[in-house]
Design an enzyme around this catalytic site. Structure first.
Site, PDB file in Angstrom:
ATOM      1  N   HIS A   1      -9.497  -4.469  11.930  1.00 56.91           N
ATOM      2  CA  HIS A   1     -10.217  -4.262  10.586  1.00 56.91           C
ATOM      3  C   HIS A   1     -11.545  -3.512  10.702  1.00 56.91           C
ATOM      4  O   HIS A   1     -12.565  -3.621   9.841  1.00 56.91           O
ATOM      5  CB  HIS A   1     -10.616  -5.602   9.982  1.00 56.91           C
ATOM      6  CG  HIS A   1      -9.266  -6.469   9.397  1.00 56.91           C
ATOM      7  ND1 HIS A   1      -8.437  -7.001  10.122  1.00 56.91           N
ATOM      8  CD2 HIS A   1      -9.144  -6.511   8.113  1.00 56.91           C
ATOM      9  CE1 HIS A   1      -7.675  -7.397   9.256  1.00 56.91           C
ATOM     10  NE2 HIS A   1      -7.991  -7.239   7.977  1.00 56.91           N
TER      11      HIS A   1
ATOM     12  N   GLU B   1       0.688  -1.274   0.011  1.00 57.65           N
ATOM     13  CA  GLU B   1       0.026   0.136  -0.070  1.00 57.65           C
ATOM     14  C   GLU B   1       0.847   1.335  -0.106  1.00 57.65           C
ATOM     15  O   GLU B   1       0.469   2.288  -0.747  1.00 57.65           O
ATOM     16  CB  GLU B   1      -1.105   0.222   1.075  1.00 57.65           C
ATOM     17  CG  GLU B   1      -2.147  -1.202   1.092  1.00 57.65           C
ATOM     18  CD  GLU B   1      -1.644  -2.357   1.651  1.00 57.65           C
ATOM     19  OE1 GLU B   1      -0.533  -2.572   1.959  1.00 57.65           O
ATOM     20  OE2 GLU B   1      -2.466  -3.371   1.773  1.00 57.65           O
TER      21      GLU B   1
END
Ligand SMILES: Cc1ncc(C[n+]2csc(CCOP(=O)(O)OP(=O)(O)O)c2C)c(N)n1
Ligand SMILES: [Mg+2]
Lengths: 458, 334
Positions: A261, A192
């Site tokens: 998450h 990322e």
């Protein structure tokens, strides 16, 4: 021509220093680069070099003087052959001991500084009637928005993990690889930080990437490029460069995926000048806002929601359908209390409004749609009508979007408020995995109803 | 040292003793049966969220487990059930965490991806791909700092191996000669992306070469090969020479997580692996060849089944965490 030698700044933060020692005496010839004096700062003693050739004419600040402010003339440099009197015409200030600098107190900047675009009128952002609608899922709306913009503009392309061959980890990019090919739908390795930086670099130099984060949680790996590279380059380049890029992906809690998450980045990204942030709820929001985000010449963060992906809503079928960024939508009108929410919490607020209606309380529900800029005008107008406001968000309370909403209400509609503004937020804890605990940690309609009843004095 | 391949050196007789083979067999079977049960419970809705099964990769943790010493630390990704069982964590505690119950290792607050055991020196259970590599390097820093003789075993996938922090970690570990064993579990896929589509590096075992970190490529389906390589690598780490990298060539039979349709690979690829390379079947065949009696396998099958059944019952009946658990464990001392 005689010229003054100024006290140098020897570090980015130095404001004053001690003139420890003159290495050269009055009348000495000096060459550029030669050490002429020693300066002491709070961190170190540094040598000061002559910047030009000449003769040290007059010394204005004696050895051992403390608190010499940066840029104070400390000596005069004469051209070769010039007489010391050549310096007489120079404005050197008084030779008196420089006084230590007094800290200037800057008044509270927030109170006096102009508020900027976030506070600009949104009245001109009208949403036209788009006519006929069809029911589609939020997932389809997002895909259609990307497809429409990619057809419209060759420079728009999508990159991210699993966006191409796998058709999107949450199937948002379904079909895009088939239509647009590998050049414009690019699978990325799990890198990322690298691919976001690459996309920002590409955006700065002429193309319009859409960066999909598999979930916004992983944007944390890339947050430096979103904030330091994408959001600030326009400003730092004095407006030469812009960064037309979209960062999008599911945000907030999904279902039992645990603390790492499940978190809302609304307040994180809304905090950053140089970014725009939108958070769609319905399919129409998703399609209209994502299209606007792709067209926007600025970096835009689009906070989607995994649980909403599969939900159906009516969405205008008009090919030109797009929504303005910065304009909230009143989803339900009411006169007793204003509920302000974004993303999945709009649905929760609407449910609360139903429950309140059954109790004879009419709530107005505002779907923020955009977190930055924030449509203050719509919020304030509503508060002035209902005299009460409750903000609702899934994220944490401290320094959240609700903090901002409540502050705005107090700042701009204090005299209209019949009760202190209230916040309904996710609990101030990492999200637990256990089914029962997770349920207890996220806002429910009942929490909103309770907050409203409290405002009504129950 | 460059990477070498594979085949365990069996010239001086078998790599594993009888006891070691028996232990490896028992542990691999426990992991396999445990994961099969977890898959069932997930299907029944007793486990939620993400659940990543380790089936197929058992030889990696079992072989490394054999070579580990008491006090060694380990850390891995979300695909963590196998590591935990081999680290000595109980099947009950792990399974109850999967169901989000108070009897779980994190009292239900972590779930499948986030479990820890201070007692067994197991540091998680990490949901962010690559994060455990830097964290695991830190576990080795503690060892170097305290001179406690322990080493750190850091597991990560071939997909994770592309993350930038992996290379920052290699540099740090090499620079400070940290006792860190990096284990790439190359199961060929990171979610739906095959290694060929994610890594320009064609030999992951060479990925740490620029920092002078020695490495080996290992048949991760062969527990003896894993053990032999791990033993050598651990000796290197323990002797103060710094980090070591092992690339385990392995395979996961199931989807990435429970919700993966796995359209990115052929069914036949999975079947062939299962039929020709299965780590448990291979070890069993070797053991039979060496004359271990059929009754051993019967007993172990029976025992393992009982442990897993007991764990599942415990996980289904352990109560949900008390609501007061919401607010505990956020900060120390509060
Ligand atoms: C930083 C980050 N990006 C993306 C994800 C989503 N994700 C979870 S697992 C995974 C694939 C990892 O593959 P690999 O490292 O090979 O490990 P394996 O699952 O094969 O064991 C991805 C992309 C994540 N959890 N964290
Ligand atoms: Mg993998």
């Amino acid at each position: 021509m005689a010229s003054p030698i100024l006290m140098p700044a020897l570090s980015p933060t130095m404001e004053e220093g001690t003139l420890a020692r003159w290495v050269k005496k009055e009348g000495d010839a000096v060459r550029s680069g030669e050490v002429i004096a020693e300066i002491e700062t709070d961190k170190a003693t540094m040598e000061m070099e002559a910047a030009e050739d000449g003769v040290l004419g007059r010394i204005l600040i004696d050895e051992g003087t403390e608190h010499v402010a940066v840029n104070t003339p400390i000596a005069v440099l004469l051209e070769e052959g010039e007489d010391a009197s050549a310096a007489d015409g120079l404005d050197l200030g008084s030779k008196a001991k420089p006084t230590p600098k007094v800290e200037k107190i800057v008044p509270n900047a927030a109170a006096s500084a102009p508020q900027g675009p976030a506070q600009r009128s949104t009245a001109e952002l009208v949403e036209p009637e788009w006519g006929e609608t069809a029911d589609i899922t939020v997932r389809e709306a997002l895909r259609d928005a990307m497809a429409a913009e990619m057809r419209r503009d060759e420079d728009v392309f999508l990159l991210g993990e699993e966006v191409a061959q796998y058709q999107g980890a949450y199937k948002v990019s379904q079909g895009l690889l088939d239509e647009f090919g590998e050049k414009r739908v690019m699978d990325m390795p799990i890198t990322e930080h690298g691919f976001t930086g690459m996309a920002v670099g590409a955006a700065l130099s002429g193309v319009k990437p859409i960066v999909e984060f598999m979930t916004m949680n992983f944007s944390l790996q890339a947050v430096d490029h979103i904030i330091n590279s994408a959001a600030k380059t326009r400003y730092m380049s004095g407006g030469q460069m812009s960064c037309p890029i979209v960062f999008r992906g599911p945000n907030g809690a999904a279902a039992r995926v645990g603390a790492q998450h499940s978190q809302c980045f609304g307040s994180w990204y809304a905090h950053i000048p140089g970014l725009k942030v939108v958070a769609p709820w319905s399919a129409a929001d998703a399609k209209g806002l994502l299209r606007a985000a792709i067209r926007d010449p600025n970096p835009v963060v689009v906070l989607e929601n995994e649980i909403l992906y599969g939900k159906k809503f009516p969405c205008p079928v008009d090919e030109d359908f797009v929504l303005p960024i910065g304009k909230a939508k009143i989803e339900r009108e009411g006169k007793d209390v204003t509920l302000v929410a974004f993303s999945i919490m709009v649905g929760v607020a609407l449910e609360a409004a139903e429950q309140l209606a059954a109790q004879g309380i009419e709530a107005e529900v505002i779907n923020l749609r955009s977190l930055r800029p924030l449509d203050t005008e719509t919020i304030i107008k509503s508060v002035k009508k209902t005299n009460r406001i409750v903000s609702v968000e899934e994220g944490w309370p401290v320094a959240g979007i609700g903090s901002e909403i409540c502050t705005i209400a107090v700042e701009q509609a204090f005299d209209w408020l019949d009760a202190p503004p209230a916040r309904v937020c996710g609990l101030d804890i990492p999200l637990p995995y256990a089914a029962n605990l997770e349920k207890l940690a996220l806002p429910k309609p009942e929490w909103i109803v309770e907050a409203v009843r409290k405002q009504l004095g129950d | 040292m460059g990477s070498m391949t594979d085949a365990p050196n069996r010239q001086n007789g078998p790599v594993l003793s009888k006891e070691e083979m028996e232990r490896a067999y028992r542990e691999m079977l426990l992991v396999r049966r445990f994961e099969e049960k977890a898959g069932q419970l997930y299907g029944m809705g007793l486990i939620g969220g993400f659940c990543h099964l380790y089936i197929g990769q058992e030889a990696v943790v079992a072989g490394i487990g054999l070579a580990m010493k008491k006090g060694d630390r380990s850390i891995t990704s979300y695909r963590d059930h196998g590591q935990m069982l081999v680290a000595g964590m109980t099947a009950r505690g792990v399974m109850a965490e999967l169901t989000g119950r108070s009897g779980g290792y994190s009292h239900g607050k972590g779930g499948s991806m986030h479990m820890f055991s201070k007692e067994q020196e197991f540091y998680g259970g990490h949901g962010i791909v690559g994060a455990q590599v830097a964290l695991g390097t830190g576990l080795a820093l503690t060892s170097a700092y305290k001179k406690d003789g322990a080493i750190s075993i850091v597991y990560f996938g071939e997909g994770a191996s592309n993350q930038g922090q992996v290379y920052e970690s290699f540099n740090l570990a090499a620079l400070h000669k940290l006792p860190c064993l990096y284990v790439i579990e190359n199961n060929r896929y990171g979610m739906g992306t095959s290694i060929e589509r994610a890594s320009a590096s064609k030999d992951l075992s060479k990925n740490a070469t620029p920092w002078g970190i020695p490495s080996r490529k290992v048949d991760g389906m062969d527990v003896a090969a894993v053990y032999q390589a791990a033993k050598e690598a651990m000796e290197h780490c323990r002797s103060g020479k710094g980090p070591f990298l092992l690339e385990m060539e392995t395979y996961r039979y199931r989807g990435h997580s429970m919700s993966d349709p796995a359209k990115y690979r052929q069914r036949s690829e999975v079947d062939e692996m299962r039929q020709t390379r299965d780590p448990i079947e291979s070890l069993k065949a070797e053991m039979i060849k060496q004359g271990i009696d059929e009754s051993f396998f019967k007993t172990v099958d029976h025992d393992v089944k009982a442990v897993v059944k007991d764990a599942a019952e415990f996980a289904e009946t352990s109560p949900e965490p008390d609501a007061s658990e919401l607010w505990t464990d956020v900060l120390v001392g509060e």
